[in-house]
Design an enzyme around this catalytic site. Sequence first.
Site, short mmCIF file in Angstrom:
data_model
loop_
_atom_site.label_atom_id
_atom_site.label_comp_id
_atom_site.label_asym_id
_atom_site.label_seq_id
_atom_site.Cartn_x
_atom_site.Cartn_y
_atom_site.Cartn_z
N ARG A 47 -21.12 53.14 -86.14
CA ARG A 47 -22.37 53.23 -86.21
C ARG A 47 -22.87 52.59 -87.80
NH1 ARG A 47 -26.35 54.75 -82.70
NH2 ARG A 47 -27.89 55.00 -84.24
N ASP A 83 -36.76 56.86 -76.10
CA ASP A 83 -36.08 58.36 -76.03
C ASP A 83 -37.37 59.11 -75.31
OD1 ASP A 83 -33.53 57.97 -77.51
OD2 ASP A 83 -35.28 56.90 -78.56
N ARG A 108 -37.99 57.91 -71.73
CA ARG A 108 -36.72 58.54 -70.87
C ARG A 108 -37.25 59.92 -70.54
NH1 ARG A 108 -32.57 54.69 -74.22
NH2 ARG A 108 -32.58 53.11 -72.86
N HIS A 124 -33.46 57.50 -83.70
CA HIS A 124 -33.21 57.17 -82.52
C HIS A 124 -31.67 57.13 -82.32
CE1 HIS A 124 -32.98 54.33 -79.11
NE2 HIS A 124 -32.66 53.49 -79.95
P1 NAD Z 1 -28.73 39.95 -78.39
O1 NAD Z 1 -27.31 39.70 -78.71
O2 NAD Z 1 -28.92 39.75 -76.85
O3 NAD Z 1 -29.62 39.30 -79.09
C1 NAD Z 1 -29.65 39.33 -80.47
C2 NAD Z 1 -30.18 37.93 -81.05
O4 NAD Z 1 -30.37 38.07 -82.41
C3 NAD Z 1 -29.31 36.74 -80.62
O5 NAD Z 1 -29.77 35.86 -79.90
C4 NAD Z 1 -28.69 36.16 -81.92
O6 NAD Z 1 -28.52 34.84 -81.96
C5 NAD Z 1 -29.90 36.63 -82.86
N1 NAD Z 1 -29.56 36.56 -84.50
C6 NAD Z 1 -28.37 36.97 -84.96
N2 NAD Z 1 -28.56 36.84 -86.29
C7 NAD Z 1 -29.77 36.29 -86.42
C8 NAD Z 1 -30.34 35.91 -87.76
N3 NAD Z 1 -30.03 35.69 -89.02
N4 NAD Z 1 -31.72 35.38 -87.56
C9 NAD Z 1 -32.26 35.20 -86.23
N5 NAD Z 1 -31.80 35.71 -85.01
C10 NAD Z 1 -30.38 36.17 -85.04
O7 NAD Z 1 -28.85 41.58 -78.51
P2 NAD Z 1 -30.15 42.43 -77.91
O8 NAD Z 1 -29.47 43.02 -76.65
O9 NAD Z 1 -31.12 41.68 -77.89
O10 NAD Z 1 -30.19 43.68 -79.02
C11 NAD Z 1 -30.56 43.30 -80.28
C12 NAD Z 1 -30.73 44.54 -81.22
O11 NAD Z 1 -31.66 45.41 -80.46
C13 NAD Z 1 -29.47 45.29 -81.16
O12 NAD Z 1 -29.41 45.88 -82.49
C14 NAD Z 1 -29.68 46.45 -80.05
O13 NAD Z 1 -28.91 47.73 -80.56
C15 NAD Z 1 -31.28 46.61 -80.26
N6 NAD Z 1 -31.73 47.55 -79.06
C16 NAD Z 1 -32.61 48.52 -79.77
C17 NAD Z 1 -33.39 49.20 -79.06
C18 NAD Z 1 -34.22 50.29 -79.39
O14 NAD Z 1 -34.75 51.32 -78.69
N7 NAD Z 1 -34.75 50.38 -80.64
C19 NAD Z 1 -33.05 49.32 -77.47
C20 NAD Z 1 -32.10 48.12 -77.15
C21 NAD Z 1 -31.41 47.48 -77.99
#
Ligand code: NAD
Length: 324
Positions: free
Chosen positions: A92, A152, A155, A179
């Site tokens: 992490r 969370d 859920r 989280h």
């Molecule tokens: P993903 O890989 O589908 O999308 C991430 C996007 O970020 C990609 O399109 C990538 O090109 C873009 N990116 C990377 N660097 C960048 C930059 N410098 N500027 C602009 N864009 C950039 O991933 P995802 O499944 O959409 O997840 C995104 C984040 O959300 C992850 O960190 C994931 O763990 C998190 N997430 C959070 C929760 C929550 O409850 N907070 C839930 C699900 C996922």
Amino acid sequence: MKTNPEVLKIAIVGAGHVGATSAYALLLSGLAAEIVLVDVNRTKAEGEAMDLNHAVPFSHPTRIQAGDLADCKDAAITVIAAGTNQQPGESRLDLAKHNASIFREIIPQVARHAADGILLIATNPVDVLTYASWKLSGFSPNRVIGSGTILDTARFRYLLGQHFGIESRSVHAYIIGEHGDSEVPVWSLANIAGMRLREFCQHEGIAYDRHAMQAIFRQTRAASDEIIRRKGATFYAVATGVVRIVEAILRDENTLLTVSCLASHYGISEVCVSLPTKLNRNGAAHILQLPLSEQELSGLVKSAESVKAAIGALNLDVRHEAAA
Ligand code: NAD
């Protein structure tokens, strides 16, 4: 914050699963006049914008475009969903360092272009990155909000609702803290129709099953892993939660949601964790201090310490003079 519906712009940085699904949920909500999608992969942002624009005739008049960080200009809220998910074998902390390096690039630019706006962070580890965004933006703490344990909590309420045969919106229960692994269920205040769960069971003539309750929390905490194992990512629920936060802010609702903010409660400081927070047009307007049980309180303090340790490892020494 600019809330004129004629010009109401929401920017989304990161047009991956979470960002693009948030844009879709936002379009269906009809809350924004304009949605800007920004991604380091510009072609992907363009494709998402085109696809979403073709849904406009079925939904709400909304201008949707791909742009760059300068196009976040005057956005009322900028959602940050850029970055990666935890990869197999990645700690992490490694994830925090990787995504924090992306935030070092994005946040100061968003803060400059949308200087009066609100930052809404979804990227993980969300509490660490919400704190990083506060530091990097120079914004006042009420204008930097993480999606935190909103998911969370949803859920948890869903699973409790399934167990008790009560629709989840009528189940009032919170997950607070990080989280992630150290999150804390607030059993002492969980209620249905104002009755604590044991009391509810007593009145309904059903047994209170402590083991089932523990299993519900374990399922809540493991839900992301279980979904990722099956479909590779989670995005519908978090995107719906993101839009719920946006709605609460834009409509000046004073709604309580468990979002992540800079907390100074229970002796906790210099860390972002989730507590029930009043959301209105000022963003995170007020954080509630719940009357927690001793066990919940010590769980929360430990949870905050674990987030703080990850923050400490990032060496975030930026603090802007002009914090607004
Ligand atoms: P993903 O890989 O589908 O999308 C991430 C996007 O970020 C990609 O399109 C990538 O090109 C873009 N990116 C990377 N660097 C960048 C930059 N410098 N500027 C602009 N864009 C950039 O991933 P995802 O499944 O959409 O997840 C995104 C984040 O959300 C992850 O960190 C994931 O763990 C998190 N997430 C959070 C929760 C929550 O409850 N907070 C839930 C699900 C996922």
